[in-house]
Design an enzyme around this catalytic site. Structure first.
Site, PDB file in Angstrom:
ATOM      1  N   GLU A   1       0.863  -1.184   0.000  1.00  0.00           N
ATOM      2  CA  GLU A   1       0.000   0.000   0.000  1.00  0.00           C
ATOM      3  C   GLU A   1       0.895   1.228   0.000  1.00  0.00           C
ATOM      4  OE1 GLU A   1      -4.206   1.352   2.039  1.00  0.00           O
ATOM      5  OE2 GLU A   1      -3.262  -0.538   2.582  1.00  0.00           O
TER       6      GLU A   1
ATOM      7  N   GLU B   1      -2.363   0.693  13.369  1.00  0.00           N
ATOM      8  CA  GLU B   1      -3.516   1.041  12.545  1.00  0.00           C
ATOM      9  C   GLU B   1      -4.816   0.768  13.275  1.00  0.00           C
ATOM     10  OE1 GLU B   1      -5.260   0.208   8.050  1.00  0.00           O
ATOM     11  OE2 GLU B   1      -3.836  -1.201   8.922  1.00  0.00           O
TER      12      GLU B   1
END
Length: 762
Positions: free
Chosen positions: A360, A647
């Site tokens: 990502e 996260e």
């Protein structure tokens, strides 16, 4: 703190490129090419007064002149919206030019980087183009004022490097037994000159090195290294061994079941390999065409015993000087701040990314919208985020877009499978709150921190693009209650596989965010002298607030969906009248207490919930929320040994296993946005006027922290604060203010003092 200049918009690249032609070379067996040329000097080397190399690329490049590297920076030219903003680097290479005798040799290693490294996630495989390209010009100035330019053209030649494979996600592979091969002609190609701009964002550089703190053998027999800190960069070493020996390096942020925990990397291999040449002097390895997010590494194939003196980790990020410091009596909070610092370092590499390790590493707009104020305290991000905001504006202006995309640069639009994975449907439904609001909120954070009106002027068109896209998306009621929304992303109560399914009503979140953005756009327009625009955006804010109040707020202060996030936003964004605000604040405090002070907010609410509590007199509740360490909480990851922000609140479960979801990262700064509250409220350093032209010192002590101290290197000078509170209720404060700057000092008992410059004690 220093900023490079007050540049507002992009400066076109310089004239010496007029004589340069973009060149490329087809790789042999996938090997990264080295493009090179030789040229006789037009005067003696001793007469060289200066030499400058200008260069850029489709891909990434490393330039050397007369065998010495041209720069200590890496991963040039960085990552921008390549379709309209390709940065040109300038390097002083005077000493290198003087070192070559009667001629110079210029060589450039060319790699894939962000240009065509199969970026995105899942099956995206997004690329800007099929081939890499170099554009360069070496300008030598002699003592008599004459100049000589050596530029890329069809006379350059190409050979092959030992790099057989290199991408950012998968790593770098080198085979030192391979020969460079005979020089072959380069091929002329194109780089659009209209996209070329002078370097706008800080260069990417090496910042420190770390030796492994522990080396051991895992249950499966693997050699593992622990560097003690989750970081971003690579491993480097010099090693001697038999020719053909293959050393493999794998990287991960955590361990699971006493082995390398690679599942969160998803498709990213994060693996470097080196095949040794057999040279008796050893092979030096530093994989600078990739980078990894890791604390742990697995090494196989090492010849002999591996010791801590044999290998080191290199920390790499954009060159953003640190500006903020904090320390307190609570070690957990100190570690939380350290985690925030390291997450910003790791994710401020070329662009403000979501994460630096998996498949990502994209410039997600929502993450930096939540975190920008924290970022601007911890590091000098004036150039870094201003350049990125120009990218936001450029990306939103590219057809067919007319809104702020979810990631900037928006490489997802180039995915093999078609359009952006979230962007299906009517274009009017595409703008998203928080993510799109980054165009406004990041600019607001920079204005508050640095007070640069020229830059605010350059950023303003991006605000307009966002607000106009939202106006088109509003429902007939005037609410932003239709279309896709991330909203309170990663609410801890949302299902693991549906992180957008939060408790907070998406219309409440989005509409609240629109009001905040419209108000700051109106303020910006007034500052810029654009009175018609100021009226337009203020009217939008006022109309939207009226619709928000009618649809979502009851007379007793309850807000639709009745959860911490909606109250936090309504209070922090000043959306409630004087009669309703205290009732809503009490509802928020009750919800926080009912949750036993465990966090119940996601991306939308987390930056604001402690603010909403402390600003409405619920300081003890704010402190208890911050200091809770059970899952979910800010200090739960700290209790689990985290060295960066996670996260998910529970990226690692209490039993030491990794969260079973397909999306989890151990280096994601967004939920660390509470650090802004720690700096401004606990420590008490605030900007009373943009750019700290006037300062507010207002520490707010609370239960669980007995003392705090810290500093901020503002644009007007260093601000220092230290305070201590005692059990008997006494309080001592010392503040150091930059010379010539006025500060308002507000003590916990409400006493107010005005001071100018120097050190003051209360």
């Amino acid at each position: 703190m220093t900023t490079t200049d007050s540049t507002t918009a992009d400066a076109p690249a310089a004239a010496p490129f007029e004589s340069a032609t973009a060149i490329t070379a087809d790789p042999t067996d996938g090997r990264a090419p080295v493009l090179s040329t030789r040229a006789a000097l037009q005067g003696p080397a001793s007469a060289i007064a200066g030499a400058e190399l200008l260069a850029t690329a489709h891909g990434i490049y490393e330039a050397s002149l007369n065998g010495a590297r041209a720069t200590d920076s890496v991963l040039n030219p960085g990552w921008t919206v390549y379709e309209s903003r390709l940065q040109v680097q300038r390097f002083d290479v005077t000493e290198q030019a003087r070192s070559g005798g009667e001629e110079i040799e210029l060589s450039v290693l060319l790699g894939r980087g962000w240009w065509n490294g199969d970026f995105g996630f899942g099956d995206a495989a997004s690329n800007y183009g099929d081939e890499n390209a170099l554009l360069a010009a070496l300008v030598i100035t002699y003592a008599d004022g004459s100049t000589q330019t050596v530029a890329t053209d069809e006379t350059w030649t190409a050979t092959d490097s030992p790099i057989t494979f290199a991408t950012i996600y998968d790593g770098q592979h080198e085979d030192r037994t391979l020969a460079a091969g005979d020089p072959r002609p380069v091929r002329v190609t194109e780089i659009d000159r209209s996209t070329l701009i002078e370097q706008a964002s800080p260069l990417i550089t090496r910042h420190e090195t770390r030796r492994p703190e522990k080396i051991w053998t895992s249950p499966s027999g693997k050699t593992l290294l622990d560097f003690g800190q989750n970081l971003v960069g690579w491993l480097r070493f010099t090693v001697t061994g038999p020719a053909g020996t293959e050393i493999t390096l794998r990287h991960a942020e955590v361990l699971e079941h006493e082995e390398l925990g690679t599942r969160p990397l998803r498709a990213a291999k994060a693996t470097d390999q080196l095949v040794l040449s057999g040279d008796v002097d050893g092979d030096y390895f530093e994989p600078t065409f990739t980078f990894h997010g890791f604390r742990y590494a697995e090494v196989t194939g090492w010849p002999g015993e591996l010791t801590a003196e044999d290998i080191e980790a290199v920390v790499v990020h954009s060159d953003i000087p640190r500006t903020g410091w904090f320390e307190s009596s609570h070690e957990g909070v100190n570690q939380l701040i350290s985690n925030s610092i390291w997450s910003q370092r790791g994710n401020f590499l070329a662009v403000p990314t979501d994460c630096p390790q998996r498949d990502e590493r994209l410039g997600w707009t929502g993450d930096i919208a939540a975190y920008a104020a924290t970022a601007a305290y911890q590091f000098d991000v004036s150039d870094f985020l201003h350049s990125w905001l120009l990218d936001v504006q450029a990306e939103a202006s590219l057809p067919p877009l007319s809104y702020v995309p979810f990631v900037v640069p928006d490489i997802l639009k180039l995915r093999v499978g078609g359009a952006d994975p979230f962007a299906d449907g009517d274009p009017k439904e595409i703008p998203t709150a928080i993510w799109g609001d980054a165009a406004v909120w990041v600019a607001e954070a920079l204005w508050n921190a640095y007070g640069d009106l020229d830059r605010l002027r350059a950023e303003y068109p991006g605000m307009v693009l966002h607000l106009e896209s939202v106006e088109r998306a509003l429902s007939p009621t005037g609410l932003w209650d239709q279309g896709f929304q991330f909203a309170d992303w990663l609410d801890p109560d949302a299902p693991a596989d549906s992180p957008a399914d939060a408790k907070a009503d998406k219309g409440v979140v989005a509409t609240a965010c629109l009001i905040r953005s419209a108000r700051f756009a109106a303020e910006t327009a007034r500052l810029l002298g654009e009175e018609a625009d100021a009226t337009r955006w203020q009217d939008l804010a006022d109309r939207t607030l009226a619709a928000f109040t009618e649809a979502y707020v009851s007379a007793d202060g309850h807000i639709v969906s009745d959860c911490a996030t909606v109250y936090a936003l309504a209070i922090a964004f000043d959306l409630l009248d004087e009669g309703t605000r205290p009732r809503s604040a009490e509802h928020l405090a009750e919800l926080v207490r009912e949750a036993n002070y465990q966090v119940s907010t996601g991306f939308a609410g987390t930056p604001f919930v402690t603010w909403a509590l402390s600003e409405t007199g619920h300081v003890e509740d704010a402190y208890r929320l911050l200091l809770e360490d059970s899952n979910p909480s800010w200090l739960y990851p700290v209790s689990m040994g985290a060295t960066t922000i996670w996260e998910r609140w529970d990226s690692m479960l209490p039993d030491g296993s990794i969260n079973p979801g397909e999306m989890t990262s151990f280096n994601h700064y967004a939920l660390g946005a509470v650090a802004d509250w720690i700096y401004q409220v606990i420590l008490g350093i605030r900007a009373a006027e943009p750019g700290y032209r006037r300062i507010l010192i207002q520490p707010t002590p609370g239960p669980g922290i007995d003392w705090a101290k810290g500093a901020y290197d503002s644009v007007v000078g260093r601000i220092e604060v230290s305070w201590e509170s005692a059990a008997d209720g006494s309080f001592a404060l010392t503040a150091t203010i930059p010379d010539g700057i006025e500060a308002d000092v507000v003590l916990p008992d409400g006493a107010r003092h005005t001071v100018t410059g120097g050190r003051h004690s209360f």
